[in-house]
Scaffold this active site. Sequence first.
Site, PDB file in Angstrom:
ATOM      1  N   SER A  90     -44.465  41.005  38.164  1.00 33.99           N
ATOM      2  CA  SER A  90     -45.326  40.210  37.935  1.00 33.99           C
ATOM      3  C   SER A  90     -44.738  38.986  37.527  1.00 33.99           C
ATOM      4  CB  SER A  90     -45.497  41.360  36.301  1.00 33.99           C
ATOM      5  OG  SER A  90     -45.378  42.847  36.243  1.00 33.99           O
ATOM      6  N   THR A 130     -43.693  46.617  29.973  1.00 35.29           N
ATOM      7  CA  THR A 130     -43.646  47.775  31.264  1.00 35.29           C
ATOM      8  C   THR A 130     -42.817  48.580  30.264  1.00 35.29           C
ATOM      9  OG1 THR A 130     -42.953  48.237  33.220  1.00 35.29           O
ATOM     10  CG2 THR A 130     -41.644  46.417  32.692  1.00 35.29           C
ATOM     11  N   LYS A 148     -44.233  51.193  26.608  1.00 37.39           N
ATOM     12  CA  LYS A 148     -44.884  51.294  26.693  1.00 37.39           C
ATOM     13  C   LYS A 148     -46.138  51.790  25.939  1.00 37.39           C
ATOM     14  CE  LYS A 148     -45.925  50.353  31.964  1.00 37.39           C
ATOM     15  NZ  LYS A 148     -46.794  51.254  32.912  1.00 37.39           N
TER      16      LYS A 148
END
Length: 279
Positions: free
Chosen positions: A20, A65, A69
Amino acid sequence: MSPAVDQYGVFGHPVAHSLSPFIHGVFARDTGQQMTYRAYDVAPEEFTERVAGFFADGGRGLNITLPHKIVAVEVVQELTARAAHAAAVNTLALQGDNVLLGDNTDGGGLVRDLCDNLGLIITQRRVLILGAGGATRGVLAPLLGLEPAIVVIANRTPERAEALAAAFADLGVTQGVGFEYVGETPFDLIINATSASLSGDIPPIPAGAIGPQTVCYDLAYGRSAMAFVRWAQQSGCVRAVQGLGMLVEQAAESFRLWRGVRPQTAPVLAALKARIGSV
Ligand code: ATR
């Protein structure tokens, strides 16, 4: 006082190998946005406090993540409909009035990859999802929004598949079964949402479920997708794809929520395929 450059990041555990920061770094550069994006290793017991600390220090948004979550649903003041359906949050965004919004861009990212990048038509097609855990729950609502003829959810523990099929029955035609009851009629799309590949296992579905027109798609990418992708290729499907496109598209959805601009995804997807593998 807020820092001069808007701060974003991803909270996970572990998170060191997250792609990311690379993806959002490219998005920020390409769209000319002044922002930083960092990976933060956050243990489960400190999650709530670290989220509060991040936003108290002027942070603007986070990706969430594994394994956070589901618990992230608890820290927000507002949830989007798709995050509520998923019962999981992968994006936090601080709204103008200091309200923390929870969204889930995973399913939207999958749908974008399937429809825009791979050019698949899902409407009126037969879809099989392997697995009935959080990953499946996260993508079901956006997938059913494409109005497939049916979504069959198959799982090692059939009761979990049946429960998910029932929970989403108001959004489309769903069926939950054990792997052996998947049937011999080929599906147009088979999505692997199990974590079976991690142990090198392939869900034992009937050979007839894969035909020459079937596209196989693993929500995971890299090493985690390898066993399923190889098995799918050997099973005679037309195409076997790993979930790199979904990763990039869900990131683009998060970026748009935060910055109000949707970045181009093709360049970063091409760069990641070159780095990780091209399927
Ligand atoms: P996630 O959030 O990644 O979906 P999860 O909620 O733990 O994680 O779900 C993992 C999924 O992979 C489940 O559907 C699980 O099947 P069970 O519900 O029967 O546990 C599935 N799975 C994990 N290992 C598997 C294996 N070796 N073979 C088949 N399915 C497996």
